[in-house]
Design an enzyme around this catalytic site. Structure first.
Site, PDB file in Angstrom:
ATOM      1  CD  GLN A 185      32.624 -10.673 -10.666  1.00  0.00           C
ATOM      2  OE1 GLN A 185      32.500  -9.508 -10.272  1.00  0.00           O
ATOM      3  NE2 GLN A 185      31.623 -11.337 -11.190  1.00  0.00           N
TER       4      GLN A 185
ATOM      5  CB  CYS B  54      28.110 -19.683 -13.012  1.00  0.00           C
ATOM      6  SG  CYS B  54      26.534 -19.119 -13.614  1.00  0.00           S
TER       7      CYS B  54
ATOM      8  CG  ASP C 204      37.089 -15.154 -15.551  1.00  0.00           C
ATOM      9  OD1 ASP C 204      36.727 -13.967 -15.652  1.00  0.00           O
ATOM     10  OD2 ASP C 204      36.304 -16.074 -15.252  1.00  0.00           O
TER      11      ASP C 204
ATOM     12  CG  HIS D 158      31.802 -17.975 -13.938  1.00  0.00           C
ATOM     13  ND1 HIS D 158      31.303 -18.303 -15.163  1.00  0.00           N
ATOM     14  CD2 HIS D 158      30.827 -17.276 -13.308  1.00  0.00           C
ATOM     15  CE1 HIS D 158      30.076 -17.824 -15.278  1.00  0.00           C
ATOM     16  NE2 HIS D 158      29.757 -17.199 -14.165  1.00  0.00           N
TER      17      HIS D 158
ATOM     18  CE  LYS E  74      30.187 -10.885 -14.737  1.00  0.00           C
ATOM     19  NZ  LYS E  74      28.993 -11.353 -14.049  1.00  0.00           N
TER      20      LYS E  74
HETATM   21  N1  7TS Z   1      33.944 -15.150 -14.853  1.00  0.00           N
HETATM   22  C1  7TS Z   1      33.586 -14.702 -13.642  1.00  0.00           C
HETATM   23  C2  7TS Z   1      34.579 -14.688 -12.534  1.00  0.00           C
HETATM   24  C3  7TS Z   1      32.281 -14.241 -13.450  1.00  0.00           C
HETATM   25  O1  7TS Z   1      31.919 -13.788 -12.250  1.00  0.00           O
HETATM   26  C4  7TS Z   1      31.359 -14.277 -14.519  1.00  0.00           C
HETATM   27  C5  7TS Z   1      29.931 -13.880 -14.331  1.00  0.00           C
HETATM   28  C6  7TS Z   1      31.810 -14.716 -15.767  1.00  0.00           C
HETATM   29  C7  7TS Z   1      33.101 -15.155 -15.888  1.00  0.00           C
HETATM   30  C8  7TS Z   1      30.927 -14.731 -16.961  1.00  0.00           C
HETATM   31  O2  7TS Z   1      30.619 -13.441 -17.359  1.00  0.00           O
HETATM   32  P1  7TS Z   1      29.632 -13.214 -18.569  1.00  0.00           P
HETATM   33  O3  7TS Z   1      29.506 -11.738 -18.664  1.00  0.00           O
HETATM   34  O4  7TS Z   1      30.260 -13.836 -19.755  1.00  0.00           O
HETATM   35  O5  7TS Z   1      28.348 -13.894 -18.192  1.00  0.00           O
HETATM   36  N2  7TS Z   1      29.465 -14.054 -13.030  1.00  0.00           N
HETATM   37  C9  7TS Z   1      28.183 -14.046 -12.633  1.00  0.00           C
HETATM   38  C10 7TS Z   1      27.826 -14.209 -11.302  1.00  0.00           C
HETATM   39  O6  7TS Z   1      28.620 -14.359 -10.385  1.00  0.00           O
HETATM   40  N3  7TS Z   1      26.490 -14.165 -11.189  1.00  0.00           N
HETATM   41  O7  7TS Z   1      25.983 -13.976 -12.417  1.00  0.00           O
HETATM   42  C11 7TS Z   1      27.016 -13.905 -13.315  1.00  0.00           C
END
Ligand code: 7TS
Length: 420
Positions: free
Chosen positions: A216, A378, A213, A136, A239
């Site tokens: 997910q 992303c 990371d 990501h 999430k």
């Molecule tokens: N890493 C992964 C694997 C993710 O799926 C996401 C967010 C992030 C990092 C970043 O998370 P945040 O909470 O800091 O924004 N993924 C997604 C997505 O797949 N669609 O919208 C956000």
């Protein structure tokens, strides 16, 4: 028309999904008259159960005060609730101590914290940082920024055509002696669950520090940072049934102890003089300013909620739904699903439909109440590897049903009719 081919799938879940759905008020929403929402976008953000909403409301209604400073009753109650949430999160991920759990805004901020604090202290010109092609942007850009500041060398583990990391290439890249290895535990596009324990052990043998990371994985799989032996582990509350605005960086205590603060201000200090300061102890050293208090408390309630149901059961339910979804999607002529088979992935199905742009797929599905995300999610470099600008993505969580997969499939047949 809805495909009539009968499913060979047993449609068995260990969860009482209808009962779980009663906890999520938004799942009763009609997005237009008579059209109930089918929420298949939990990878972007999950829905929130009333237990989380109630915990946050109760905090504001009954206890609200700033934390770690007042000694009045409300301040002490708020501090205790905030710190209790930290303890629950530490237990949930198997951390040795709540001192290893730093509240941040989200996964993105957690990774930036490692890059700017650990990275600036330990990486010098010419040092290698090893990432993967399935990251990501939030596990790419912070390292690109640091690489520019420090003249670092970035290398990438390739992704195979079936959406797995090329482990032979990983072993060869480790021979080049990276100082740091950062990789996604579960891909938000392919759903691939990477062999984190093995990857971390190999990285450690090569002398590298590891960043996982877990944006997910923490929401969808049972995780244990000690068993994984992860050095850093980053995830977001939103999430995993919690609110937006709060996330976590787990770090091994010895590493965090030796790191300089990331942000400066109130709460992260022990003592301040006009020209200098002494940093506070862990975990407060990394929590400058008033944090997202109600959100952290909501995160604690989300952890209780998920734990009450059982992460093993949640993972098994998602596996059953995903197997069924892949089977149904793959029977639609013109649909191409990316990523490995169901036994190697979590609840994500990113797909293209021949002759139709994913944005059109998403927009038409929305008419039927089906919420899927379309775009590069992303992960632009990953899409480039597969030579496609975008995909449509359906993703599943504990509250999704087999019927909702059928609604998705029906919707895709409607899209095909419109474009035929
Ligand atoms: N890493 C992964 C694997 C993710 O799926 C996401 C967010 C992030 C990092 C970043 O998370 P945040 O909470 O800091 O924004 N993924 C997604 C997505 O797949 N669609 O919208 C956000």
């Amino acid at each position: 028309m809805l495909s009539q081919s009968p499913s060979t799938h047993s449609l068995v879940s260990p969860l009482d999904v209808e009962k779980i759905r009663e906890d999520f008020p938004v799942l009763n929403r009609e997005v237009r008259p008579g059209v109930k929402v089918v929420y298949l976008d939990s990878t972007a953000t999950s829905q929130k159960p009333r237990q989380v909403l109630e915990a946050m409301e109760a905090h504001y209604r009954l206890h609200n005060a700033n934390i770690h400073r007042g000694i009045h009753t409300l301040a002490e109650e708020s501090t205790a609730a905030y710190e209790a949430a930290r303890q629950r999160i530490a237990d949930f991920i198997g951390a040795r101590s709540p001192r290893e759990v730093i509240f941040t805004r989200n996964t993105t901020e957690s990774i930036n914290l490692v890059a700017q604090s650990w990275g600036r202290a330990h990486l010098q010109a010419g040092d290698m940082v090893l990432l993967t092609e399935m990251e990501h942007h939030s596990n790419l850009v912070p390292w690109q920024m640091l690489a520019e500041q420090r003249s670092l060398r970035l290398e990438f583990v390739p992704v195979t055509p079936d959406g797995l990391l090329d482990m032979d290439a990983y072993r060869r890249l480790l021979e080049q002696g990276p100082k740091l290895v950062a990789f996604v535990h579960m891909s938000n596009v392919l759903g691939t669950v990477n062999p984190a324990r093995e990857m971390i052990a190999l990285a450690h043998q090569a002398g590298a520090v590891t960043v996982v990371d877990a944006a997910q994985s923490a929401p969808h799989l049972p995780v244990d940072v000690c068993r994984l032996d992860a050095d850093f582990f980053a995830f977001s509350a939103h999430k995993m049934c919690g609110p937006t605005g709060v996330g976590v960086l787990y770090g091994k205590e010895a590493l965090l102890e030796a790191m300089p603060p990331f942000l400066g201000g109130g709460d992260m200090i022990k003592r301040v003089q006009l020209r200098s300061f002494t940093a506070n102890e862990l975990p407060h050293k990394f929590e400058a300013g008033t944090p997202a208090i109600a959100e952290a408390i909501g995160f604690g309630a989300a952890i209780d909620y998920l734990t009450g149901i059982g992460m093993d059961k949640i993972a098994a339910h998602e596996h059953a739904i995903t197997e069924y979804a892949l089977e149904r999607l793959e029977e639609i002529p013109g649909v191409w699903v990316f990523g490995p088979p169901a036994d190697k992935k979590g609840g994500v199905a990113s797909f293209t439909l021949e002759g139709v742009h994913p944005h059109d797929v998403s927009q038409i599905l929305d008419r039927y109440g089906v919420a899927v995300r379309a775009g590069h999610h992303c992960a632009m470099p990953l899409h480039e590897q597969f030579n496609i600008p975008a995909t449509a993505r359906a993703s599943f969580y504990l509250y999704n049903t087999f019927d909702e997969v059928d609604r998705l499939v029906e919707g895709i047949y409607k899209v095909k009719e419109i474009f035929s």
